[in-house]
Design a protein around this motif. Structure first.
Motif, short mmCIF file in Angstrom:
data_model
loop_
_atom_site.label_atom_id
_atom_site.label_comp_id
_atom_site.label_asym_id
_atom_site.label_seq_id
_atom_site.Cartn_x
_atom_site.Cartn_y
_atom_site.Cartn_z
N GLY A 190 0.80 -1.22 0.00
CA GLY A 190 0.00 0.00 0.00
C GLY A 190 0.84 1.27 0.00
O GLY A 190 2.02 1.28 0.34
N GLN A 191 0.19 2.36 -0.40
CA GLN A 191 0.90 3.63 -0.59
C GLN A 191 1.46 4.21 0.71
O GLN A 191 2.59 4.68 0.73
CB GLN A 191 0.01 4.63 -1.32
CG GLN A 191 -0.42 4.08 -2.68
CD GLN A 191 -0.90 5.14 -3.62
OE1 GLN A 191 -0.17 6.05 -3.99
NE2 GLN A 191 -2.16 5.07 -4.00
N TYR B 163 2.30 5.14 -7.19
CA TYR B 163 2.01 6.58 -7.20
C TYR B 163 2.75 7.28 -6.07
O TYR B 163 3.41 8.30 -6.27
CB TYR B 163 0.50 6.80 -7.09
CG TYR B 163 0.08 8.25 -7.28
CD1 TYR B 163 -0.23 8.75 -8.54
CD2 TYR B 163 0.01 9.13 -6.20
CE1 TYR B 163 -0.60 10.08 -8.72
CE2 TYR B 163 -0.36 10.45 -6.37
CZ TYR B 163 -0.67 10.92 -7.63
OH TYR B 163 -1.02 12.24 -7.81
N ALA B 164 2.66 6.71 -4.86
CA ALA B 164 3.31 7.33 -3.70
C ALA B 164 4.83 7.34 -3.85
O ALA B 164 5.50 8.30 -3.47
CB ALA B 164 2.91 6.60 -2.42
N LEU B 165 5.38 6.27 -4.42
CA LEU B 165 6.83 6.23 -4.64
C LEU B 165 7.27 7.34 -5.60
O LEU B 165 8.24 8.05 -5.34
CB LEU B 165 7.24 4.85 -5.20
CG LEU B 165 8.69 4.72 -5.65
CD1 LEU B 165 9.65 4.90 -4.47
CD2 LEU B 165 8.94 3.38 -6.34
N PHE B 166 6.52 7.51 -6.69
CA PHE B 166 6.89 8.54 -7.68
C PHE B 166 6.75 9.94 -7.07
O PHE B 166 7.55 10.83 -7.34
CB PHE B 166 6.01 8.42 -8.94
CG PHE B 166 6.24 7.16 -9.76
CD1 PHE B 166 7.32 6.32 -9.51
CD2 PHE B 166 5.37 6.82 -10.79
CE1 PHE B 166 7.53 5.16 -10.27
CE2 PHE B 166 5.57 5.68 -11.56
CZ PHE B 166 6.64 4.84 -11.30
N LEU C 211 -3.86 11.08 -2.07
CA LEU C 211 -2.51 11.64 -1.86
C LEU C 211 -2.29 12.94 -2.61
O LEU C 211 -1.69 13.88 -2.08
CB LEU C 211 -1.46 10.59 -2.26
CG LEU C 211 -0.01 10.99 -2.09
CD1 LEU C 211 0.30 11.41 -0.67
CD2 LEU C 211 0.90 9.83 -2.48
N SER C 212 -2.80 13.00 -3.84
CA SER C 212 -2.60 14.22 -4.62
C SER C 212 -3.24 15.43 -3.91
O SER C 212 -2.63 16.50 -3.83
CB SER C 212 -3.19 14.05 -6.02
OG SER C 212 -2.77 15.07 -6.86
N ASN C 213 -4.43 15.24 -3.34
CA ASN C 213 -5.07 16.33 -2.57
C ASN C 213 -4.26 16.67 -1.34
O ASN C 213 -4.14 17.84 -0.96
CB ASN C 213 -6.48 15.93 -2.12
CG ASN C 213 -7.43 15.88 -3.27
OD1 ASN C 213 -7.18 16.47 -4.32
ND2 ASN C 213 -8.53 15.16 -3.11
N ALA C 214 -3.69 15.63 -0.71
CA ALA C 214 -2.92 15.86 0.52
C ALA C 214 -1.69 16.73 0.26
O ALA C 214 -1.13 17.31 1.18
CB ALA C 214 -2.52 14.53 1.14
N LEU C 215 -1.26 16.82 -1.00
CA LEU C 215 -0.11 17.68 -1.32
C LEU C 215 -0.50 19.15 -1.31
O LEU C 215 0.34 20.04 -1.40
CB LEU C 215 0.45 17.32 -2.70
CG LEU C 215 1.03 15.91 -2.86
CD1 LEU C 215 1.40 15.64 -4.31
CD2 LEU C 215 2.24 15.72 -1.96
#
Ligand code: HPA
Length: 239
Positions: A67-68, A185-188, A117-121
């Motif tokens: 998981g991410q 996604y999280a790794l990138f 995750l993208s929103n969390a940025l």
């Protein structure tokens, strides 16, 4: 030295880390493909080894867990605290396309996600997570030279394995997404935030469009092809 989730000394990790999800697969990769291996982490059973390829290049292998959030923790600590320059995830995925067979290797140029995750940025918009171009190009050249059956493209990093929406994957498939896994996604994103390099190679372990099932020997062959591509790619970026 230690970080909250890794107990290793500075210098214990090579510049390039191969990262499967499963700790026992990290052990198998280290024992099968590297020599002079040293166990450098076992906090929470997240095994990590550093050793040398047959060409004398120093490489580490460390599990990410599933998981991410899990890969985000380990990749952050490796990039930010242990001087790691590149992480190559080596995982498995479910295929979304009819032309992608079990055991094929996917070179993931980019990852889409259903995670928040993208929103969390804190961005106004969504981030398009992509692999490092030099790593993609190298893996492509290596895979081509080895005559591997491989595909290059976009994948889905999903936060849901057991999805109650049985049809939702078709919308991603319609956008050309090659298949689904749960980490890239999280790794990138972490590699981008910390100005490091990342790549994800996947072996197809199951398919949403075909009903074939791999024997454990067939599964192992697919993995070996992918790991050999990953190691040859890693060698170009290691000391
Ligand atoms: N879904 C999510 N992750 C996976 C799958 C899948 O079908 N197969 C291997 N990893």
């Amino acid at each position: 030295m230690a970080t909250p989730h890794i107990k290793a000394n500075k210098g214990d990790f090579a510049k390039v880390v191969l990262m499967p999800g499963d700790p026992l697969r990290a052990k198998w990769i280290a024992e099968t493909f590297l020599k002079d291996i040293v166990l450098v982490n076992e906090v929470r059973g997240i095994l990590a080894y550093t050793g040398y390829t047959k060409n004398g290049k120093k490489i580490s292998v460390m599990a990410s867990g599933m998981g991410q959030p899990s890969i985000a923790i380990y990749s952050h600590e490796l990039f930010a605290e242990y001087g790691v320059e590149a992480i190559i995830r080596v995982g498995t995925c479910g295929a979304y396309q009819p032309n992608i067979d079990l055991r094929d290797v996917l070179i993931c140029m980019s990852a889409s996600t259903d995670s928040n995750l993208s929103n969390a940025l804190g961005l106004v918009g969504s981030y398009s997570a992509s692999a490092d171009f030099e790593l993609v190009q190298t893996a492509y050249e290596v895979a081509k030279r080895r005559n591997a059956k491989f595909h290059v493209g976009n994948i889905l990093s999903s936060d849901v394995f057991y999805n109650f929406d049985k049809e939702g994957w078709k919308k991603w498939a319609n956008l050309g997404i090659m298949g689904v896994e749960m980490e890239s996604y999280a790794l990138f994103v972490n590699a981008a935030l910390l100005h490091k390099k990342a790549l994800c190679l996947l072996t197809v372990s199951d398919s949403f469009v075909k009903s074939d099932i791999l024997t454990s020997d067939e599964r192992q062959t697919g993995l070996v092809n992918m790991i050999e591509i990953a190691i040859e790619t890693a060698e170009k970026f290691s000391d």
